[in-house]
Each structure stands twice: as structure tokens, then as C-alpha cells.
Design an enzyme around this catalytic site. Structure first.
Site, mmCIF file in Angstrom:
data_model
loop_
_atom_site.group_PDB
_atom_site.id
_atom_site.type_symbol
_atom_site.label_atom_id
_atom_site.label_comp_id
_atom_site.label_asym_id
_atom_site.label_seq_id
_atom_site.Cartn_x
_atom_site.Cartn_y
_atom_site.Cartn_z
ATOM 1 N N ARG A 2 0.849 -1.186 0.000
ATOM 2 C CA ARG A 2 0.000 0.000 0.000
ATOM 3 C C ARG A 2 0.888 1.240 0.000
ATOM 4 O O ARG A 2 1.737 1.413 0.875
ATOM 5 C CB ARG A 2 -0.903 -0.003 1.239
ATOM 6 C CG ARG A 2 -1.861 1.190 1.326
ATOM 7 C CD ARG A 2 -2.733 1.056 2.555
ATOM 8 N NE ARG A 2 -3.646 -0.058 2.422
ATOM 9 C CZ ARG A 2 -4.908 0.060 1.995
ATOM 10 N NH1 ARG A 2 -5.381 1.258 1.683
ATOM 11 N NH2 ARG A 2 -5.697 -0.975 1.908
ATOM 12 N N LYS A 3 0.702 2.086 -0.976
ATOM 13 C CA LYS A 3 1.535 3.273 -1.105
ATOM 14 C C LYS A 3 0.774 4.502 -0.634
ATOM 15 O O LYS A 3 -0.409 4.659 -0.913
ATOM 16 C CB LYS A 3 1.953 3.459 -2.571
ATOM 17 C CG LYS A 3 2.894 4.644 -2.779
ATOM 18 C CD LYS A 3 3.361 4.712 -4.219
ATOM 19 C CE LYS A 3 4.309 5.891 -4.429
ATOM 20 N NZ LYS A 3 4.793 5.968 -5.829
ATOM 21 N N ASN A 186 -3.715 9.352 2.891
ATOM 22 C CA ASN A 186 -4.729 8.756 3.756
ATOM 23 C C ASN A 186 -5.960 8.280 2.994
ATOM 24 O O ASN A 186 -7.053 8.176 3.554
ATOM 25 C CB ASN A 186 -5.138 9.731 4.868
ATOM 26 C CG ASN A 186 -3.954 10.198 5.682
ATOM 27 O OD1 ASN A 186 -3.118 9.380 6.096
ATOM 28 N ND2 ASN A 186 -3.844 11.496 5.895
ATOM 29 N N ARG A 187 -5.779 8.005 1.714
ATOM 30 C CA ARG A 187 -6.860 7.533 0.845
ATOM 31 C C ARG A 187 -7.987 8.544 0.711
ATOM 32 O O ARG A 187 -9.095 8.200 0.308
ATOM 33 C CB ARG A 187 -7.420 6.185 1.337
ATOM 34 C CG ARG A 187 -6.393 5.036 1.281
ATOM 35 C CD ARG A 187 -5.854 4.880 -0.150
ATOM 36 N NE ARG A 187 -4.928 3.775 -0.307
ATOM 37 C CZ ARG A 187 -3.605 3.906 -0.321
ATOM 38 N NH1 ARG A 187 -3.051 5.075 -0.113
ATOM 39 N NH2 ARG A 187 -2.836 2.864 -0.528
ATOM 40 N N LEU A 188 -7.711 9.794 1.007
ATOM 41 C CA LEU A 188 -8.699 10.859 0.839
ATOM 42 C C LEU A 188 -8.461 11.532 -0.514
ATOM 43 O O LEU A 188 -8.077 12.697 -0.604
ATOM 44 C CB LEU A 188 -8.611 11.863 1.996
ATOM 45 C CG LEU A 188 -8.911 11.271 3.380
ATOM 46 C CD1 LEU A 188 -8.743 12.324 4.466
ATOM 47 C CD2 LEU A 188 -10.320 10.689 3.409
#
Length: 209
Positions: A2-3, A186-188
């Protein structure tokens, strides 16, 4: 595996008024100094009349204010799907720069003059390949495919004009929505989507990541 994406964000105030203008800007950036390998590679997803989906990667060969163009065998699975169901999705997966462009729209065949003009720009081998391959059909062996190509190469040697196959041509995807996806921490992620209005203008909406 996961990057953490750390790219700059995408703001509504930065967008062009038309999605194809915005696409041109992003496409230039993806193409700049080899930032993305084959930035014109896109995943084309179709569904047949029963709704059964299929996807494959093809190369976009042109784009303008009318949409995105690719070429294929009209007897291939994707072409058969589009004959039954013209709705299509395109995905440009520009992973090295943490961007995606997702298009939904309808596909229509390009005119034969446009198809012929593009066919003439293809390398000689690719022109022969359009004749040799019965795309998506089951074949007995690789040897049969190679033999078909060699027979065509004998018939149309380098320097001799190869006719445009009647079963081969282009599709233009007219977009109904175009989403520009920018990876963020943060996957936002930032997701801004153009949606076509009936009068030909576009509205922009922000999607939650």
C-alpha cells in the site's frame, strides 16, 4: 503493498470549462518525459445485451471535443458488444503519477474516410495484422496465424498499398461523464467529475473518495 500518495490536490477552481480540455492538460503531463508508459493505453469495458461485462486494454488513437477514438476488428468481442449495447467505460490508469481518468459514454463507428486515413498511417506490419487476425475467434494454433500473416506479406510486400479491411475500423466514444481522480494521502483522494447537461454544457461535482 500500500503506497501513501503525496501528490498535490485537485481543486474545482483549477479545472477547464470542458472535460476534453482538462483531459488534454492531464494527457500532456502524463506524456511529458515518459512520466507514464503508453499514456494512451486505456481499459475499455463493454457489456453485451445480457449485461455480461468484459474489459481489455486498447490504445487511444485520437481525441478531440467529440470524444476518444480507438480502432478494432468489427467482428471482435468488444465490437459485437457495442453493436448490442453502445454504452462503454474507459479507464486511463496513470499509476506512476497517481492519477486516473474514468469516462462513461456511448460508442459509435467512425466514418470509412476517417478509418482509411488512420489505416494509412499504420506500419506495414500492423496493416497486414488487421487482415491476418480474426480477432476474438478461436484458432487452432499460433502457426496458423503466422502462416496467414506470411501469405499476406507475400501478396502485399513492403511498399505496396494494403487495402483497408471492410471488417476493421474505428469507434468514437462520446463522453457523458469524465472523472479526474487524483491520489491523495490517507486515501482521501480528489475525485472531480464532469457530467453532461442536455444543453451541451457540463456541471462539475466532487465525489467522496
Amino acid at each position: 503493498m500500500r503506497k501513501q500518495y503525496r501528490a498535490e490536490g485537485l481543486d474545482e477552481g483549477e479545472l477547464a470549462g470542458h472535460p476534453m480540455v482538462q483531459f488534454e492538460s492531464w494527457f500532456r503531463q502524463a506524456s511529458d518525459r515518459g512520466a507514464v508508459f503508453e499514456p494512451n493505453a486505456m481499459v475499455v469495458s463493454t457489456a453485451d445485451a445480457a449485461g455480461r461485462p468484459s474489459s481489455r486494454t486498447v490504445l487511444m488513437k485520437a481525441y478531440d471535443e467529440r470524444g476518444f477514438v480507438f480502432y478494432t476488428n468489427y467482428e471482435s468481442r468488444k465490437a459485437r458488444d457495442l453493436a448490442e449495447n453502445p454504452y462503454v467505460s474507459l479507464l486511463f490508469p496513470w499509476h506512476p503519477i497517481a492519477r486516473q481518468v474514468i469516462v462513461t459514454g456511448t460508442a459509435r463507428r467512425t466514418g470509412r474516410d476517417e478509418t482509411a486515413a488512420y489505416f494509412r498511417t499504420r506500419p506495414h506490419g500492423s496493416q497486414l495484422g488487421a487482415w491476418a487476425s480474426v480477432q476474438s475467434a478461436v484458432i487452432p494454433s499460433r502457426a496458423e496465424l503466422d502462416a496467414a500473416y506470411e501469405e499476406l506479406n507475400t501478396r502485399y510486400p513492403e511498399g505496396e498499398q494494403v487495402p483497408v479491411p471492410p471488417h476493421w475500423g474505428g469507434f468514437r466514444v462520446e463522453p457523458q461523464s469524465v472523472e479526474f481522480w487524483q491520489g491523495r494521502p490517507n486515501r482521501l483522494h480528489d475525485r472531480l467529475r464532469y457530467v453532461a447537461r442536455p444543453d451541451g454544457s457540463w456541471r462539475v461535482e466532487r465525489l467522496s473518495p
